[in-house]
Design a protein around this motif. Structure first.
Motif, PDB file in Angstrom:
ATOM      1  N   ASP A   1    -117.006 -75.675  61.306  1.00  0.00           N
ATOM      2  CA  ASP A   1    -116.932 -77.008  60.737  1.00  0.00           C
ATOM      3  C   ASP A   1    -116.519 -77.551  60.322  1.00  0.00           C
ATOM      4  OD1 ASP A   1    -118.673 -76.125  63.652  1.00  0.00           O
ATOM      5  OD2 ASP A   1    -120.133 -77.087  62.883  1.00  0.00           O
TER       6      ASP A   1
ATOM      7  N   GLY B   1    -120.757 -81.231  63.426  1.00  0.00           N
ATOM      8  CA  GLY B   1    -120.407 -80.208  64.215  1.00  0.00           C
ATOM      9  C   GLY B   1    -119.574 -80.000  65.414  1.00  0.00           C
TER      10      GLY B   1
ATOM     11  N   VAL C   1    -113.374 -79.414  62.981  1.00  0.00           N
ATOM     12  CA  VAL C   1    -112.769 -78.517  62.660  1.00  0.00           C
ATOM     13  C   VAL C   1    -112.190 -78.425  61.313  1.00  0.00           C
ATOM     14  CG1 VAL C   1    -110.816 -78.185  64.118  1.00  0.00           C
ATOM     15  CG2 VAL C   1    -112.455 -75.971  63.492  1.00  0.00           C
TER      16      VAL C   1
ATOM     17  N   ALA D   1    -117.125 -77.419  71.572  1.00  0.00           N
ATOM     18  CA  ALA D   1    -117.874 -78.449  71.375  1.00  0.00           C
ATOM     19  C   ALA D   1    -117.904 -79.476  71.773  1.00  0.00           C
ATOM     20  CB  ALA D   1    -117.759 -78.588  69.572  1.00  0.00           C
TER      21      ALA D   1
END
Length: 152
Positions: free
Chosen positions: A9, A49, A52, A100
């Motif tokens: 993350d 979250g 990346v 995600a």
């Protein structure tokens, strides 16, 4: 983890490393407000979250800003440092974001790639993304101070 690369993350603490990476990418477009620390912090807070980074030897070598509106996901600023390309980092980051988004119950994701971005367009085609030919993309500038600069 792949060959010394960690995919994880993105947090606001990664901003300086991500910004440094962005500055190395030829043809990359940076907006003065949206891509400033405060703009990225707002984006990450709104989409926790799902963005990346790829880290190698403590340095950020790849990143994607990923968000959604509750219906469709979108990838922004997808990049991998030039000397780290062709190692599966980009694809791993994309899969990370897609996983995600799926956890958020998002079933479709899109992105914009500049037509002149031959490397990026070849990447997307190579990993099975579909280039849309059936629509036009429109935008409207709400903030004239949000200047776009392109890395040369």
């Amino acid at each position: 983890m792949m060959d010394g690369i960690t995919i994880r993350d993105m947090t606001i603490e990664d901003y300086d490393g991500v910004y440094t990476l962005w500055m190395t990418i030829k043809g990359f477009a940076i907006r003065s407000i949206d891509d400033a620390r405060e703009g990225v912090e707002r984006f990450l807070s709104r989409n926790p979250g799902i963005s990346v980074v790829a880290v190698k030897d403590g340095e950020i070598v790849g990143s994607i800003l990923c968000g959604h509106d509750g219906r469709r996901g979108c990838l922004y600023h997808v990049c991998v440092r030039e000397d780290c390309r062709m190692q599966g980092i980009g694809k791993s980051m994309v899969v990370y974001c897609m996983d995600a988004l799926e956890r958020e119950h998002i079933s479709k994701v899109s992105l914009i790639a500049f037509m002149k971005n031959d490397i990026g367009n070849a990447f997307w085609k190579g990993i099975g993304w579909t280039k849309r030919e059936d629509l036009n993309y429109y935008d409207f500038v709400l903030n004239r101070e949000n200047i776009v600069n392109y890395n040369q």
